[in-house]
Motif scaffolding. Structure first.
Motif, PDB file in Angstrom:
ATOM      1  N   MET A  57       0.840  -1.205   0.000  1.00  0.00           N
ATOM      2  CA  MET A  57       0.000   0.000   0.000  1.00  0.00           C
ATOM      3  C   MET A  57       0.872   1.250   0.000  1.00  0.00           C
ATOM      4  SD  MET A  57      -3.018  -1.105   2.666  1.00  0.00           S
ATOM      5  CE  MET A  57      -3.542   0.563   2.906  1.00  0.00           C
ATOM      6  N   SER A  58       1.950   1.236   0.776  1.00  0.00           N
ATOM      7  CA  SER A  58       2.827   2.405   0.813  1.00  0.00           C
ATOM      8  C   SER A  58       3.535   2.580  -0.522  1.00  0.00           C
ATOM      9  CB  SER A  58       3.833   2.306   1.965  1.00  0.00           C
ATOM     10  OG  SER A  58       4.727   1.255   1.767  1.00  0.00           O
ATOM     11  N   ASP A  59       3.899   1.471  -1.175  1.00  0.00           N
ATOM     12  CA  ASP A  59       4.506   1.560  -2.503  1.00  0.00           C
ATOM     13  C   ASP A  59       3.552   2.226  -3.484  1.00  0.00           C
ATOM     14  OD1 ASP A  59       6.785   0.322  -1.609  1.00  0.00           O
ATOM     15  OD2 ASP A  59       6.327  -1.632  -2.494  1.00  0.00           O
ATOM     16  N   GLU A  60       2.275   1.819  -3.454  1.00  0.00           N
ATOM     17  CA  GLU A  60       1.283   2.414  -4.356  1.00  0.00           C
ATOM     18  C   GLU A  60       1.102   3.895  -4.040  1.00  0.00           C
ATOM     19  OE1 GLU A  60      -2.453   0.326  -4.636  1.00  0.00           O
ATOM     20  OE2 GLU A  60      -1.421  -1.603  -4.530  1.00  0.00           O
ATOM     21  N   PHE A  61       1.011   4.207  -2.749  1.00  0.00           N
ATOM     22  CA  PHE A  61       0.794   5.597  -2.338  1.00  0.00           C
ATOM     23  C   PHE A  61       1.975   6.480  -2.719  1.00  0.00           C
ATOM     24  CE2 PHE A  61       1.179   8.960   0.910  1.00  0.00           C
ATOM     25  CZ  PHE A  61      -0.016   9.626   0.676  1.00  0.00           C
ATOM     26  N   LEU A  62       3.181   5.978  -2.492  1.00  0.00           N
ATOM     27  CA  LEU A  62       4.381   6.779  -2.763  1.00  0.00           C
ATOM     28  C   LEU A  62       4.843   6.677  -4.211  1.00  0.00           C
ATOM     29  CD1 LEU A  62       6.363   5.931   0.502  1.00  0.00           C
ATOM     30  CD2 LEU A  62       5.076   8.018  -0.006  1.00  0.00           C
TER      31      LEU A  62
END
Length: 68
Positions: A57-62
């Motif tokens: 999720m953090s990869d997608e967000f960032l």
């Protein structure tokens, strides 16, 4: 047919530990050694999330690939 919902009960031991029921571990492919993130909100309760889900999720967000 694979289940997409599960309701289980676990008891809290003397050291504050719980055992995640087998059905839930199977559903989310939780294996020994996996990391679990504990999310807490006094009004909404407690949620357990596999750390790899949070990472993706953090990869997608960032918009990155987490340095890989």
């Amino acid at each position: 047919m694979e289940k997409d919902k599960y309701l289980g009960i676990c008891k809290v031991g003397e050291k504050g530990q719980i055992v995640i029921p087998k059905e839930a571990r199977d559903m989310f492919d939780i294996k020994p050694g996996d990391s679990i993130v504990v999310l807490c909100d006094k009004k909404k309760g407690i949620a357990l999330v596999k750390s790899d889900v949070i990472e993706s999720m953090s990869d997608e967000f960032l918009g990155g690939n987490n340095g890989k």
